[in-house]
Design an enzyme around this catalytic site. Structure first.
Site, PDB file in Angstrom:
ATOM      1  N   ASP A 298       0.862 -16.987  -5.709  1.00 37.91           N
ATOM      2  CA  ASP A 298       1.582 -15.912  -6.400  1.00 37.91           C
ATOM      3  C   ASP A 298       0.562 -15.099  -7.200  1.00 37.91           C
ATOM      4  O   ASP A 298       0.540 -15.130  -8.423  1.00 37.91           O
ATOM      5  CB  ASP A 298       2.677 -16.490  -7.304  1.00 37.91           C
ATOM      6  CG  ASP A 298       3.506 -15.379  -7.953  1.00 37.91           C
ATOM      7  OD1 ASP A 298       3.377 -14.216  -7.516  1.00 37.91           O
ATOM      8  OD2 ASP A 298       4.253 -15.673  -8.900  1.00 37.91           O
TER       9      ASP A 298
ATOM     10  N   HIS B  52       1.708  -8.609  -4.125  1.00 36.40           N
ATOM     11  CA  HIS B  52       0.676  -7.637  -3.741  1.00 36.40           C
ATOM     12  C   HIS B  52       1.386  -6.310  -3.515  1.00 36.40           C
ATOM     13  O   HIS B  52       1.867  -6.016  -2.412  1.00 36.40           O
ATOM     14  CB  HIS B  52      -0.040  -8.100  -2.475  1.00 36.40           C
ATOM     15  CG  HIS B  52      -1.132  -7.169  -2.047  1.00 36.40           C
ATOM     16  ND1 HIS B  52      -2.402  -7.230  -2.543  1.00 36.40           N
ATOM     17  CD2 HIS B  52      -1.125  -6.129  -1.173  1.00 36.40           C
ATOM     18  CE1 HIS B  52      -3.144  -6.268  -1.994  1.00 36.40           C
ATOM     19  NE2 HIS B  52      -2.386  -5.594  -1.153  1.00 36.40           N
TER      20      HIS B  52
ATOM     21  N   ASP C  89       0.847  -1.199   0.000  1.00 35.63           N
ATOM     22  CA  ASP C  89       0.000   0.000   0.000  1.00 35.63           C
ATOM     23  C   ASP C  89       0.883   1.251   0.000  1.00 35.63           C
ATOM     24  O   ASP C  89       2.099   1.159  -0.032  1.00 35.63           O
ATOM     25  CB  ASP C  89      -0.910  -0.012   1.241  1.00 35.63           C
ATOM     26  CG  ASP C  89      -0.095   0.085   2.527  1.00 35.63           C
ATOM     27  OD1 ASP C  89       0.836  -0.721   2.693  1.00 35.63           O
ATOM     28  OD2 ASP C  89      -0.363   0.969   3.356  1.00 35.63           O
TER      29      ASP C  89
ATOM     30  N   GLU D 157       2.305 -10.235  -0.161  1.00 35.71           N
ATOM     31  CA  GLU D 157       2.587  -8.803  -0.080  1.00 35.71           C
ATOM     32  C   GLU D 157       4.100  -8.615   0.046  1.00 35.71           C
ATOM     33  O   GLU D 157       4.845  -9.563   0.311  1.00 35.71           O
ATOM     34  CB  GLU D 157       1.862  -8.168   1.118  1.00 35.71           C
ATOM     35  CG  GLU D 157       1.947  -6.636   1.084  1.00 35.71           C
ATOM     36  CD  GLU D 157       0.993  -5.926   2.025  1.00 35.71           C
ATOM     37  OE1 GLU D 157       0.327  -6.602   2.828  1.00 35.71           O
ATOM     38  OE2 GLU D 157       0.918  -4.681   1.938  1.00 35.71           O
TER      39      GLU D 157
END
Ligand SMILES: [Zn+2]
Length: 537
Positions: A506, A461, A149, A515
Site C-alpha cells: 500500500d 498509485h 497517470d 495503481e
C-alpha cells in the site's frame, strides 16, 4: 487505519440483509456469532483446512446464512470482529465507485460543490498535436484520466463506459441514484451522465476516415503533480485496430441506451460507430499497436482484434437490426477466444452480454443457442477456481497479475450472467464472494476501495491522491491489488517470500500492485450494482 488484525476477514462495507453472509476465519478455533444484545446466533465448529496456495493461510469460509439488519460480532480464540448487516449496505460504495470516475474527469475543473476538498482547476485543455504530423492540431478535451497517470486511452475507456451502460441496463435500481455531479437533476440517470462524459471524448478521438486514435498522452508519464500543473504537450497517437473496434461497439451500444434521453447524441454515436466499422472492413489485417519511438506511456497492445470486431458486430446488429452485422458476428464467433473476459484486452464477454441479454431470441441459433452453451461452459472456470480457493477468490494462485482485481471481477461478471440465465444459486454465491474480496474478505484484510472499510487502501498509485496534500486518497477508487506475475524488481525484493495474494504494497510508488484504473472501477460498478439491486428485492 486500524492495524489490529483479528483472525476474521469480512466485507468491511458490511453485508446486505436478504443475501447470505460469508466471512473468512484463520485457524481452527470454534467460532461464535453474537448479535448486538450478546445473544448467540450461531456456534460453528470446523476442521482446520489445508493451506490455501494463493495466500499461505489456513482459512475457512463461514456461511452465516441470511441475517436480519443489525450489528454482529464474530468471536473465537483468535480474536473478534464486528460487522453490520443493512438493507442498503452496498448503495454508498457502488455509487462511490461511479463517482470515482467523476474525479478522473479531464479537460475541466472539478468544482468544490461536487468534488469537495478534491476540487482542482481545469487540466489538459491545450490542443493536442498529431504525433505523426505535428502540423495537425486538434482540441480533444474531455474524457477520464485512465489510471494513476493522466493519459487517456480509447479502448480501456470504451470498455469502462460499456461496463457502466450494462450495469445500468441490467441493474438500474442498484446504480441509479444521484452522484452530485454537475449534470445531476437533468432528467438523465447520473451513471449515464458520467458515462456520457467519456463517450463525448471518444467521439473526438475519431479520425476523419473512421479510425480511432489509440490514445491521447504525452511522450512520457508526468511526475507526481496535480493534473492542472501537467502542462507538457499532449499528442494524438497513431490509430489502432482494437481501439477502433471497441469504440465502434461501445458507441453503437450507447446509441441505444441514450436514444430515449437524447436522440441527437444517439445519432452522432451510431454514425461514428458505422464509420469505424466501415474503416475496419476496409482494413482487415490488424497492425498491432506499439508505442512510436520516443513514447513511454501505456501500451495496451493486443495481438488480435477478433474480439473487438465481434463485439462491434453484435452491438451494431443490436442498434440497427441490419443483417450484415449479424452475419459478420456469426463469422467471427468461432474465433473468439473467450466469452467471459471483460477487460481492456479481450472483450468477448461484452459481445456475450449483448447476445445473451439484449439480442436474445433475435440473435439466432449461432449467436444465442450456440453462444450460450459455450458461455455457460466457460463460466464454470471461475466457479471451480473459487471453490478451490481458501477465500473463494475466482483466480488461480499463479494468476495474481498487475491489476488482479480485473480477472477477479471479470469472473464475477460471468458468474452473475450465468446466475441470471439459469437461476443457479452456486454461481450467484461465488460471484458475491468476489465482491466480498474487493471489500475486505481477502488475505490482506484490506478494503481495496478508497474511502471504505476500517482497513482500507490509503496510498494508491494515483497522481492527484499523491500530490494534493490531503491525507485521505481520492474516494471511490479501486486498487489493482496483489501482483506476483510481472512486478517491479524492488517489489519482488521487498516481498520475496510473500504468497501471491499477499504480494502487495500500500505505497504510492507501487504502480505494480496499487495503481487504480477506470476499467477496474467499472466492473466493480457492474458487480456492486447487481448485488445492491438483489439486496433490495
Ligand atoms: Zn486532465
Amino acid at each position: 487505519m486500524n492495524t489490529d488484525l483479528s483472525c476474521f476477514r469480512v466485507n468491511q462495507a458490511g453485508y446486505a440483509a436478504g443475501l447470505p453472509v460469508t466471512a473468512a476465519v484463520l485457524g481452527g478455533s470454534p467460532v461464535v456469532l453474537k448479535d448486538e444484545s450478546g445473544n448467540i446466533v450461531r456456534e460453528i465448529v470446523f476442521e482446520v483446512p489445508d493451506t490455501d496456495p494463493a495466500s499461505g493461510d489456513r482459512v475457512t469460509l463461514l456461511s452465516l446464512g441470511v441475517l436480519e439488519e443489525g450489528v454482529y460480532t464474530l468471536k473465537s480464540g483468535g480474536g473478534s470482529r464486528r460487522f453490520s448487516v443493512r438493507r442498503d449496505a452496498w448503495d454508498a460504495v457502488t455509487h462511490a465507485l461511479i463517482k470515482g470516475l467523476y474525479y478522473q474527469r479531464c479537460g475541466c475543473g472539478l468544482d468544490p460543490a461536487y468534488a469537495g476538498v478534491y476540487a482542482h482547476p481545469a487540466c489538459h485543455t491545450a490542443p493536442a498535436l498529431d504525433w505523426a504530423d505535428r502540423n495537425v492540431s486538434r482540441k480533444v478535451y474531455g474524457g477520464w484520466h485512465d489510471a494513476g497517470d493522466y493519459g487517456k486511452y480509447v479502448k480501456p475507456g470504451a470498455v469502462a463506459a460499456a461496463h457502466l451502460l450494462y450495469a445500468w441496463m441490467l441493474f438500474p435500481r442498484g446504480c441509479g441514484g444521484s452522484l452530485n455531479i454537475p449534470e445531476s437533476g437533468n432528467g438523465i440517470p447520473d451513471i449515464l451522465n458520467e458515462a456520457a462524459f467519456e463517450l463525448e471524448w471518444l467521439l473526438r478521438m475519431q479520425r476523419e476516415d473512421g479510425a480511432f486514435h489509440h490514445k491521447l498522452t504525452k511522450a512520457r508519464f508526468a511526475p507526481f503533480i496535480m493534473p492542472q500543473d501537467d502542462l507538457e504537450q499532449e499528442y494524438l497517437m497513431p490509430v489502432c485496430w482494437c481501439a477502433t473496434g471497441s469504440a465502434a461497439a461501445c458507441l453503437a451500444l450507447a446509441s441505444r441506451v441514450y436514444r430515449p434521453f437524447d436522440g441527437d447524441f444517439a445519432d452522432r454515436m451510431l454514425q461514428a460507430a458505422r464509420r469505424a466499422w466501415r474503416w475496419l472492413q476496409a482494413h482487415p489485417d490488424l497492425v498491432p499497436f506499439t508505442n512510436p519511438e520516443g513514447v513511454r506511456t501505456g501500451g495496451y497492445g493486443s495481438r488480435s482484434d477478433i474480439s473487438d470486431r465481434f463485439w462491434a458486430a453484435c452491438e451494431l446488429f443490436a442498434a440497427t437490426g441490419e443483417e450484415e452485422y449479424r452475419l459478420e458476428a456469426e463469422k467471427l464467433f468461432p474465433s473468439v477466444r473467450s466469452l467471459t473476459q471483460f477487460g481492456w484486452s479481450e472483450v468477448g464477454g461484452l459481445g456475450a452480454l449483448c447476445c445473451l441479454f439484449i439480442l436474445q431470441d433475435k440473435a439466432g441459433d449461432i449467436l444465442y443457442t450456440q453462444l450460450k452453451e459455450a458461455f455457460l461452459r466457460q463460466s464454470e472456470e471461475p466457479l471451480s477456481l473459487s471453490r478451490a480457493s481458501g477465500y473463494g477468490t475466482g483466480i488461480a494462485a499463479d494468476r495474481y497479475v498487475w491489476g488482479s482485481i480485473l480477472p477477479i471481477l471479470s469472473g464475477a461478471m460471468a458468474m452473475i450472467m450465468t446466475a441470471l440465465l439459469t437461476g443457479r444459486e452456486d454461481m450467484r454465491r461465488a460471484a458475491l464472494l468476489q465482491w466480498h474480496y474487493a471489500l475486505g474478505m481477502n488475505a490482506l484484510d484490506l478494503c481495496f476501495v478508497t474511502g471504505f472499510g476500517n482497513r482500507q487502501v490509503m496510498h494508491p498509485h494515483h497522481r492527484p491522491s499523491g500530490a494534493d496534500g490531503i491525507d485521505m486518497p481520492v474516494p471511490g477508487l479501486i486498487s489493482g491489488g496483489p501482483n506476483k506475475v510481472f512486478c517491479y524488481p524492488q517489489t519482488k525484493e521487498r516481498l520475496s517470500d510473500a504468497p501471491p495474494a499477499k504480494h502487495f504494497l500500500d505505497e504510492t510508488m507501487s504502480a505494480d500492485t496499487n495503481e487504480i484504473a477506470v476499467y477496474w472501477n467499472s466492473p466493480a460498478v457492474f458487480v456492486g450494482a447487481c448485488f445492491n439491486q438483489f439486496s433490495r428485492i
